[in-house]
Motif scaffolding. Sequence first.
Motif, mmCIF file in Angstrom:
data_model
loop_
_atom_site.group_PDB
_atom_site.id
_atom_site.type_symbol
_atom_site.label_atom_id
_atom_site.label_comp_id
_atom_site.label_asym_id
_atom_site.label_seq_id
_atom_site.Cartn_x
_atom_site.Cartn_y
_atom_site.Cartn_z
ATOM 1 N N GLY A 8 13.651 80.067 -52.009
ATOM 2 C CA GLY A 8 13.604 81.302 -52.410
ATOM 3 C C GLY A 8 15.025 82.047 -52.557
ATOM 4 O O GLY A 8 15.864 81.356 -53.380
ATOM 5 N N SER A 31 12.944 78.681 -47.693
ATOM 6 C CA SER A 31 14.409 78.086 -47.749
ATOM 7 C C SER A 31 15.217 79.153 -48.604
ATOM 8 O O SER A 31 15.149 79.346 -49.567
ATOM 9 N N ARG A 35 23.719 82.458 -49.135
ATOM 10 C CA ARG A 35 24.698 83.137 -49.897
ATOM 11 C C ARG A 35 25.231 84.646 -49.268
ATOM 12 O O ARG A 35 26.271 85.027 -49.234
ATOM 13 N N PHE A 51 20.750 71.545 -49.437
ATOM 14 C CA PHE A 51 20.098 70.175 -48.960
ATOM 15 C C PHE A 51 20.899 69.169 -49.188
ATOM 16 O O PHE A 51 20.639 67.939 -48.769
ATOM 17 N N GLY A 52 21.895 69.271 -49.935
ATOM 18 C CA GLY A 52 22.862 68.134 -50.543
ATOM 19 C C GLY A 52 22.186 67.470 -51.797
ATOM 20 O O GLY A 52 22.066 66.456 -51.804
ATOM 21 N N ILE A 80 19.621 74.819 -58.649
ATOM 22 C CA ILE A 80 18.446 74.306 -57.560
ATOM 23 C C ILE A 80 17.303 74.192 -57.966
ATOM 24 O O ILE A 80 16.328 73.170 -57.687
ATOM 25 N N LYS A 197 22.924 90.295 -66.423
ATOM 26 C CA LYS A 197 22.174 89.079 -66.742
ATOM 27 C C LYS A 197 20.828 89.538 -66.755
ATOM 28 O O LYS A 197 20.426 90.473 -66.369
HETATM 29 N N1 LIG Z 1 21.860 83.314 -59.508
HETATM 30 C C1 LIG Z 1 21.582 84.458 -59.539
HETATM 31 O O1 LIG Z 1 21.835 85.249 -60.366
HETATM 32 C C2 LIG Z 1 20.808 84.928 -58.321
HETATM 33 C C3 LIG Z 1 20.522 86.202 -58.104
HETATM 34 C C4 LIG Z 1 19.456 86.710 -57.022
HETATM 35 C C5 LIG Z 1 19.331 85.816 -55.913
HETATM 36 N N2 LIG Z 1 19.720 84.557 -56.205
HETATM 37 C C6 LIG Z 1 19.496 83.341 -55.128
HETATM 38 O O2 LIG Z 1 20.611 82.976 -54.495
HETATM 39 C C7 LIG Z 1 20.319 81.515 -54.190
HETATM 40 C C8 LIG Z 1 21.650 81.020 -54.798
HETATM 41 O O3 LIG Z 1 21.976 81.128 -56.328
HETATM 42 P P1 LIG Z 1 22.946 80.221 -57.158
HETATM 43 O O4 LIG Z 1 22.928 80.690 -58.536
HETATM 44 O O5 LIG Z 1 24.214 79.915 -56.413
HETATM 45 O O6 LIG Z 1 21.818 78.746 -57.104
HETATM 46 P P2 LIG Z 1 22.379 77.376 -57.702
HETATM 47 O O7 LIG Z 1 23.454 77.508 -58.415
HETATM 48 O O8 LIG Z 1 21.100 76.940 -58.717
HETATM 49 O O9 LIG Z 1 22.411 76.298 -56.483
HETATM 50 C C9 LIG Z 1 23.686 75.995 -56.001
HETATM 51 C C10 LIG Z 1 23.324 75.203 -54.752
HETATM 52 O O10 LIG Z 1 22.862 75.945 -53.790
HETATM 53 C C11 LIG Z 1 22.069 75.508 -52.865
HETATM 54 N N3 LIG Z 1 20.586 76.410 -52.913
HETATM 55 C C12 LIG Z 1 20.546 77.105 -53.977
HETATM 56 N N4 LIG Z 1 19.271 77.842 -53.726
HETATM 57 C C13 LIG Z 1 18.679 77.103 -52.502
HETATM 58 C C14 LIG Z 1 17.789 77.793 -51.711
HETATM 59 N N5 LIG Z 1 16.639 78.583 -52.039
HETATM 60 N N6 LIG Z 1 17.545 76.884 -50.562
HETATM 61 C C15 LIG Z 1 18.516 75.955 -50.215
HETATM 62 N N7 LIG Z 1 19.619 75.542 -51.024
HETATM 63 C C16 LIG Z 1 19.769 76.342 -52.057
HETATM 64 C C17 LIG Z 1 21.754 74.243 -53.518
HETATM 65 O O11 LIG Z 1 22.474 73.388 -52.592
HETATM 66 P P3 LIG Z 1 22.341 71.585 -52.353
HETATM 67 O O12 LIG Z 1 22.728 71.084 -53.555
HETATM 68 O O13 LIG Z 1 23.167 71.441 -51.259
HETATM 69 O O14 LIG Z 1 20.953 71.580 -51.849
HETATM 70 C C18 LIG Z 1 22.081 74.180 -54.761
HETATM 71 O O15 LIG Z 1 22.542 73.011 -55.506
HETATM 72 C C19 LIG Z 1 19.179 81.056 -54.906
HETATM 73 O O16 LIG Z 1 18.369 80.824 -53.955
HETATM 74 C C20 LIG Z 1 18.728 82.087 -55.800
HETATM 75 O O17 LIG Z 1 17.147 82.204 -55.542
HETATM 76 C C21 LIG Z 1 20.739 84.064 -57.172
#
Ligand SMILES: NC(=O)c1ccc[n+]([C@@H]2O[C@H](COP(=O)([O-])OP(=O)(O)OC[C@H]3O[C@@H](n4cnc5c(N)ncnc54)[C@H](OP(=O)(O)O)[C@@H]3O)[C@@H](O)[C@H]2O)c1
Length: 254
Positions: A8, A31, A35, A51-52, A80, A197
């Motif tokens: 999520g 999950s 952040r 999760f790694g 992810i 974005k």
């Molecule tokens: N990117 C955006 O603009 C944005 C905007 C709003 C919300 N979000 C939410 O914020 C979270 C992080 O975004 P991101 O862009 O940094 O992700 P990302 O770059 O795709 O993921 C980086 C790492 O964060 C961990 N991760 C991401 N989502 C996870 C989840 N739902 N549950 C458990 N571990 C998770 C994983 O770590 P491991 O490899 O250790 O498993 C993944 O490899 C996501 O869940 C996303 O839905 C993102």
Amino acid sequence: MKRILILGGTTEARQLAGKLAVRPDVSLTLSLAGRTESPVAQGVPTRVGGFGGADGLAAYLRQNQIDLLIDATHPYAAQISANAAEAAHGAGVPIIALWRPGWEPAEGDRWTLVDGVTDAVTALGSAPRRVFLALGRQEVAAFEAAPQHHYLIRSVDPVEPRLAVPDATYLLARGPFREADEQALLRDHHIDVVVSKNSGGEATYGKIAAARALGIEVVMIRRPALPDVTSAETVEALAAMVNHFLGPAADRGV
Ligand SMILES: NC(=O)c1ccc[n+]([C@@H]2O[C@H](COP(=O)([O-])OP(=O)(O)OC[C@H]3O[C@@H](n4cnc5c(N)ncnc54)[C@H](OP(=O)(O)O)[C@@H]3O)[C@@H](O)[C@H]2O)c1
């Protein structure tokens, strides 16, 4: 009892989890990456943290005997999503995804499309401008490469450390944001370019509509490539796919 893991971090994931959690035949875990310092209460069993990598996620799927993996992460969370597709394949677990559609340009929009945050910095040009950064706090650091601009930076959690630029204003706020308020914000700060974005959805569209109304350019960061996974664009469509997966007998009481 079917065990479902939802990845999520989005409004839609929370809504989907709420829908599925009431089913007596589903054991659900949501999950989150962890952040946000004070995430919105999810109202369902939740685990927090990475999760790694894909291998770690595959191990989690096996250990917890997950029957269905639902990737309902943000469309820009490409890592992810790639991990989820790989882990599901490796662990032999079905996967479906919920990715909301992106916004389409409308008449009057002045979008400059770029492929990533670094290209967005370049697209601002060399002359000083007044820039509204409506990006996650992880991404804004890239704009230190263009310190000539004034930045208005809005984020859910404080941007720490502050940007190493001479002129930046910080705003803390969590959406949804109304178009009228966004217009007022852009006007009050004399913004002449918005960096965004293409998140899709209603909650953050206000700034795009406001920019259109005011004739302001939007540097729009294109969506990253996502894995080839069966997906739906709405919570309802995804819930219908889950019902199909669970079978008709399980539909009772939903
Ligand atoms: N990117 C955006 O603009 C944005 C905007 C709003 C919300 N979000 C939410 O914020 C979270 C992080 O975004 P991101 O862009 O940094 O992700 P990302 O770059 O795709 O993921 C980086 C790492 O964060 C961990 N991760 C991401 N989502 C996870 C989840 N739902 N549950 C458990 N571990 C998770 C994983 O770590 P491991 O490899 O250790 O498993 C993944 O490899 C996501 O869940 C996303 O839905 C993102």
